[in-house]
Design a protein around this motif. Sequence first.
Motif, PDB file in Angstrom:
ATOM      1  N   ILE A  18     -52.439 -65.769 -41.251  1.00 31.84           N
ATOM      2  CA  ILE A  18     -52.175 -66.887 -40.349  1.00 31.84           C
ATOM      3  C   ILE A  18     -53.316 -67.888 -40.485  1.00 31.84           C
ATOM      4  N   LEU A  19     -52.976 -69.133 -40.793  1.00 30.47           N
ATOM      5  CA  LEU A  19     -53.967 -70.204 -40.856  1.00 30.47           C
ATOM      6  C   LEU A  19     -54.034 -70.956 -39.534  1.00 30.47           C
ATOM      7  N   ILE A  34     -46.338 -72.361 -36.962  1.00 30.45           N
ATOM      8  CA  ILE A  34     -47.302 -71.521 -37.671  1.00 30.45           C
ATOM      9  C   ILE A  34     -47.425 -71.984 -39.120  1.00 30.45           C
ATOM     10  N   SER A  35     -48.630 -71.855 -39.658  1.00 39.95           N
ATOM     11  CA  SER A  35     -48.816 -72.001 -41.099  1.00 39.95           C
ATOM     12  C   SER A  35     -49.506 -70.738 -41.588  1.00 39.95           C
ATOM     13  N   VAL A  36     -49.052 -70.245 -42.743  1.00 41.21           N
ATOM     14  CA  VAL A  36     -49.582 -69.012 -43.316  1.00 41.21           C
ATOM     15  C   VAL A  36     -49.848 -69.229 -44.800  1.00 41.21           C
ATOM     16  N   ALA A  37     -50.747 -68.418 -45.356  1.00 39.56           N
ATOM     17  CA  ALA A  37     -51.048 -68.466 -46.791  1.00 39.56           C
ATOM     18  C   ALA A  37     -50.886 -67.069 -47.380  1.00 39.56           C
ATOM     19  N   ARG A  42     -50.729 -70.016 -51.632  1.00 45.62           N
ATOM     20  CA  ARG A  42     -49.559 -70.835 -51.299  1.00 45.62           C
ATOM     21  C   ARG A  42     -49.367 -70.842 -49.796  1.00 45.62           C
ATOM     22  N   VAL A  43     -49.140 -72.029 -49.242  1.00 45.34           N
ATOM     23  CA  VAL A  43     -49.031 -72.190 -47.794  1.00 45.34           C
ATOM     24  C   VAL A  43     -47.589 -72.512 -47.422  1.00 45.34           C
TER      25      VAL A  43
END
Length: 89
Positions: A18-19, A34-37, A42-43
Amino acid sequence: MRFAGATQSTELCGDIEILTLAGSLSPDGAHLHISVADAQGRVSGGHVARGCIVRTTAELLLALLPEHRFSREPDAVSGFSELVVRARS
């Protein structure tokens, strides 16, 4: 995760981090983005969907705003229940 404009959620598998996580919690429910990598950097980002599982930990900071009341109310323009914030009297 539900991507912008999509009607169905997409399941992301594998090790992801989780970013960012931002949104609102109200008695009417949650609305979270939510943004994840992944391991290659890769996001992906979108709406948090029901049933998300955290593999190890997620550190969250929740801020209470007791002077305000949060609710979701139908919006005639968007067609969705939108966030409404009112001062408590």
